[in-house]
Write a protein that holds these residues in place. Structure first.
Motif, mmCIF file in Angstrom:
data_model
loop_
_atom_site.group_PDB
_atom_site.id
_atom_site.type_symbol
_atom_site.label_atom_id
_atom_site.label_comp_id
_atom_site.label_asym_id
_atom_site.label_seq_id
_atom_site.Cartn_x
_atom_site.Cartn_y
_atom_site.Cartn_z
ATOM 1 N N GLU A 85 0.826 -1.209 0.000
ATOM 2 C CA GLU A 85 0.000 0.000 0.000
ATOM 3 C C GLU A 85 0.861 1.261 0.000
ATOM 4 O OE1 GLU A 85 -2.900 2.581 -0.425
ATOM 5 O OE2 GLU A 85 -3.128 0.425 -0.649
ATOM 6 N N ALA B 187 2.134 1.764 -3.478
ATOM 7 C CA ALA B 187 1.053 2.255 -4.338
ATOM 8 C C ALA B 187 0.791 3.734 -4.085
ATOM 9 C CB ALA B 187 -0.213 1.437 -4.100
ATOM 10 N N LEU B 188 0.809 4.110 -2.839
ATOM 11 C CA LEU B 188 0.599 5.517 -2.493
ATOM 12 C C LEU B 188 1.708 6.395 -3.068
ATOM 13 C CD1 LEU B 188 -1.062 7.598 -0.892
ATOM 14 C CD2 LEU B 188 0.400 7.100 1.062
ATOM 15 N N SER C 137 3.504 5.750 -5.650
ATOM 16 C CA SER C 137 3.310 5.762 -7.100
ATOM 17 C C SER C 137 2.240 6.766 -7.507
ATOM 18 C CB SER C 137 2.913 4.363 -7.569
ATOM 19 O OG SER C 137 2.599 4.372 -8.942
ATOM 20 N N ARG C 138 1.150 6.791 -6.757
ATOM 21 C CA ARG C 138 0.019 7.673 -7.111
ATOM 22 C C ARG C 138 0.265 9.131 -6.770
ATOM 23 N NH1 ARG C 138 -2.948 3.447 -4.614
ATOM 24 N NH2 ARG C 138 -3.248 4.790 -2.797
ATOM 25 N N ARG C 139 0.942 9.389 -5.651
ATOM 26 C CA ARG C 139 0.958 10.773 -5.151
ATOM 27 C C ARG C 139 2.318 11.435 -5.035
ATOM 28 N NH1 ARG C 139 -3.526 10.287 -0.368
ATOM 29 N NH2 ARG C 139 -5.218 9.666 -1.739
ATOM 30 N N GLN D 19 7.555 9.817 -14.296
ATOM 31 C CA GLN D 19 6.845 8.624 -14.755
ATOM 32 C C GLN D 19 7.606 7.341 -14.446
ATOM 33 O OE1 GLN D 19 3.757 8.669 -15.746
ATOM 34 N NE2 GLN D 19 3.683 6.460 -16.023
ATOM 35 N N LYS E 132 7.028 6.497 -10.858
ATOM 36 C CA LYS E 132 5.651 6.040 -10.667
ATOM 37 C C LYS E 132 5.517 4.581 -11.081
ATOM 38 C CE LYS E 132 3.445 10.465 -11.151
ATOM 39 N NZ LYS E 132 2.176 11.104 -11.338
ATOM 40 N N ALA F 268 4.716 1.383 -8.650
ATOM 41 C CA ALA F 268 3.529 0.591 -8.990
ATOM 42 C C ALA F 268 3.917 -0.869 -9.175
ATOM 43 C CB ALA F 268 2.862 1.138 -10.254
ATOM 44 N N SER G 31 4.642 -2.407 -5.791
ATOM 45 C CA SER G 31 3.379 -2.689 -5.122
ATOM 46 C C SER G 31 2.758 -3.983 -5.646
ATOM 47 C CB SER G 31 2.407 -1.526 -5.316
ATOM 48 O OG SER G 31 1.172 -1.825 -4.732
#
Length: 62
Positions: free
Chosen positions: A16, A19-20, A22-24, A29, A32, A36, A39
């Protein structure tokens, strides 16, 4: 068994977090995509560990 559950929870938490990131929080790129992918890999390991825990429980219930 408790150790396996502890490791499972750690894997899920780390997945998690990746993932966080990667997203924020990833600046570009490639970062990210890296987080991802991390994750996803951690979730795959967690799935395998969940299966091992379940198999062990099934075996001990025989």
């Amino acid at each position: 068994m408790h150790d396996m559950q502890t490791h499972l929870e750690k894997l899920l938490t780390e997945a998690e977090e990746c993932a966080l990131i990667s997203r924020r929080h990833a600046a570009d790129q490639s970062k990210k995509e890296l987080f991802a992918d991390l994750s996803s890999n951690l979730l795959g390991l967690a799935t395998k560990l969940e299966r091992a825990i379940q198999e062990r429980q099934d075996w001990s219930n025989r």
